[in-house]
Design an enzyme around this catalytic site. Structure first.
Site, PDB file in Angstrom:
ATOM      1  NE  ARG A   1      -4.150   1.653   2.280  1.00  8.51           N
ATOM      2  CZ  ARG A   1      -5.132   1.661   3.194  1.00  8.51           C
ATOM      3  NH1 ARG A   1      -5.088   0.813   4.201  1.00  8.51           N
ATOM      4  NH2 ARG A   1      -6.141   2.493   3.081  1.00  8.51           N
TER       5      ARG A   1
ATOM      6  CB  VAL B   1       0.575 -12.528   2.279  1.00  3.31           C
ATOM      7  CG1 VAL B   1       1.035 -12.738   3.721  1.00  3.31           C
ATOM      8  CG2 VAL B   1       1.161 -13.621   1.374  1.00  3.31           C
ATOM      9  CB  ALA B   2      -2.398  -7.887   1.900  1.00  2.00           C
TER      10      ALA B   2
ATOM     11  CE1 TYR C   1      -5.628 -11.387  11.266  1.00  4.91           C
ATOM     12  CE2 TYR C   1      -5.847 -13.311  12.681  1.00  4.91           C
ATOM     13  CZ  TYR C   1      -5.291 -12.687  11.574  1.00  4.91           C
ATOM     14  OH  TYR C   1      -4.405 -13.375  10.780  1.00  4.91           O
TER      15      TYR C   1
ATOM     16  CE  LYS D   1      -6.715 -14.287   7.433  1.00  7.31           C
ATOM     17  NZ  LYS D   1      -5.942 -13.749   6.300  1.00  7.31           N
TER      18      LYS D   1
ATOM     19  CB  VAL E   1       4.149 -17.399  12.182  1.00  9.29           C
ATOM     20  CG1 VAL E   1       5.436 -17.471  11.368  1.00  9.29           C
ATOM     21  CG2 VAL E   1       2.965 -17.913  11.374  1.00  9.29           C
TER      22      VAL E   1
ATOM     23  CB  SER F   1       2.776 -13.951  14.595  1.00  9.29           C
ATOM     24  OG  SER F   1       2.925 -15.322  14.877  1.00  9.29           O
TER      25      SER F   1
END
Length: 361
Positions: free
Chosen positions: A47, A94-95, A187, A191, A217, A229
């Site tokens: 972005r 991935v964004a 979140y 998702k 992760v 994460s």
């Protein structure tokens, strides 16, 4: 015709052109690096391009300048990704917003839910559909790999009982997310609805879409700030109540914590992009551990163990729930890093970064 001939020529040496959205994020930046190391050409979509300037020398600098293009693209602007995905063989989406904060709405719960739906969920869904629409127009795109999250999964069945094994079919019911509103619920809702909308659009428009469900992760990172994460994983050490609450919410919902190394996550993305038989959803989890085991590993690696936060639900074997990556492994994928590796790399890198105090202090 010219584009198709170019595509065949590039296929001869095994390299391809891939688009990565969210290229300046934790997974996105590492994925760009992994693809470049494999000799591929990358269209990195961000972005704000100025926010990834520090990544250029990390990705390879002048050595990869002819194989890396930075594109300014905004998910919320229709057609913004047309140029970025044009000529690409595949797209890694991935964004995603990693904002775990619950909006401060002081009226009713219904007003809160309406606000989240209109101001967060709908823009996130629309952004993904904008990207997929660009992929539909780009005849070169053969597959899209969508980065999903363990937040879309639950370790409980419809009766509220703990499952022994969680697989790709164990979606978290949206009504449960809205009813419980545990830490990170916005979140999770984002998702869930985004992934479902992506599969629906792909099915209706003939797109080959595969999703990879990432567990927590860990490992090193390329970003200029500490990824969410990592902050969740290290919250028992740092004492950050916001991220500690998210870790405990994950454990409560799943019955255990699934872990995966950043390098394995990116290799999993590429594996699914390139495997002809990949279909549907795939959990990416190197190993599952109880919270008590997670605490033990963190204490072993960290000099700050004496002031670690107590962890709720560290539990017994009755609480253990395996987050299964069997579907991914059956395709032939293997994990390189163990829990010990993940913890060691996370703590050591975060210490060298200055996020954790040096050993002995």
């Amino acid at each position: 015709m010219e584009e198709r001939e170019m595509k065949r020529e590039e296929d001869e040496d095994g390299t391809k052109i891939y688009c990565v959205t969210g290229a300046n994020g934790y997974i996105g930046s590492w994925l760009v690096k992994s693809l470049l190391l494999k000799g591929h050409t990358v269209h990195a979509a961000v972005r704000h391009p100025d926010k990834c300037l520090h990544l250029l020398p990390i990705w390879g600098g002048e050595e990869i300048s002819n194989r890396l293009r930075i594109f300014k693209a905004d998910l919320f602007q229709e057609g913004s990704f047309d140029e970025c995905v044009s000529g690409c063989h595949g797209v890694f989406h991935v964004a995603a917003s990693m904002d775990f904060t619950t909006p401060l709405i002081t009226t009713t719960q219904q007003d809160l839910e309406n606000y989240v739906q209109s101001h967060i969920i709908e823009p996130a869904v629309k952004g993904t559909l904008n990207l997929l629409n660009s992929c539909s127009k780009a005849l070169s795109v053969k597959r899209i790999v969508f980065t999903s999250s363990i937040s879309t999964m639950t370790g409980k069945d419809s009766n509220g009982n703990r499952r022994n094994v969680v697989d790709e079919s164990c979606w978290t019911p949206i009504n449960d997310v809205l009813s419980n509103k545990t830490s990170g619920w916005v979140y999770s809702l984002s998702k869930l609805q985004t992934e479902k909308a992506a599969f629906k659009y792909a099915g209706e428009n003939g797109l080959d879409l595969v999703s990879i469900i990432t567990t927590t992760v860990g490992g090193p990172f390329l970003t200029s700030t500490v990824p969410s994460s990592i902050q969740v994983l290290l919250s028992p050490i740092t004492g950050n109540p916001k991220f500690a609450a998210i870790l405990e919410a994950v454990n409560s919902r799943m019955g255990s914590v699934g872990l995966v190394h950043i390098e394995d996550v990116c290799n999993g993305h590429i594996f699914l992009m390139e495997h002809s038989q990949a279909r549907g959803r795939y959990i990416c989890c190197a190993q599952t551990c109880l919270m008590s085991e997670l605490f033990h590993h963190l204490a072993k690696e960290s000099s700050s163990s004496s002031r670690m936060l107590p962890i709720n639900g560290d539990g017994s074997s009755m609480d253990n729930c395996e987050i299964s990556s069997e579907k991914l492994k059956q395709l032939g994928f293997t994990y390189k890093y163990s829990i010990q590796d993940i913890m060691n790399h996370t703590v050591s890198f975060s210490t060298s970064f200055g996020f954790l105090p040096p050993n002995g202090n």
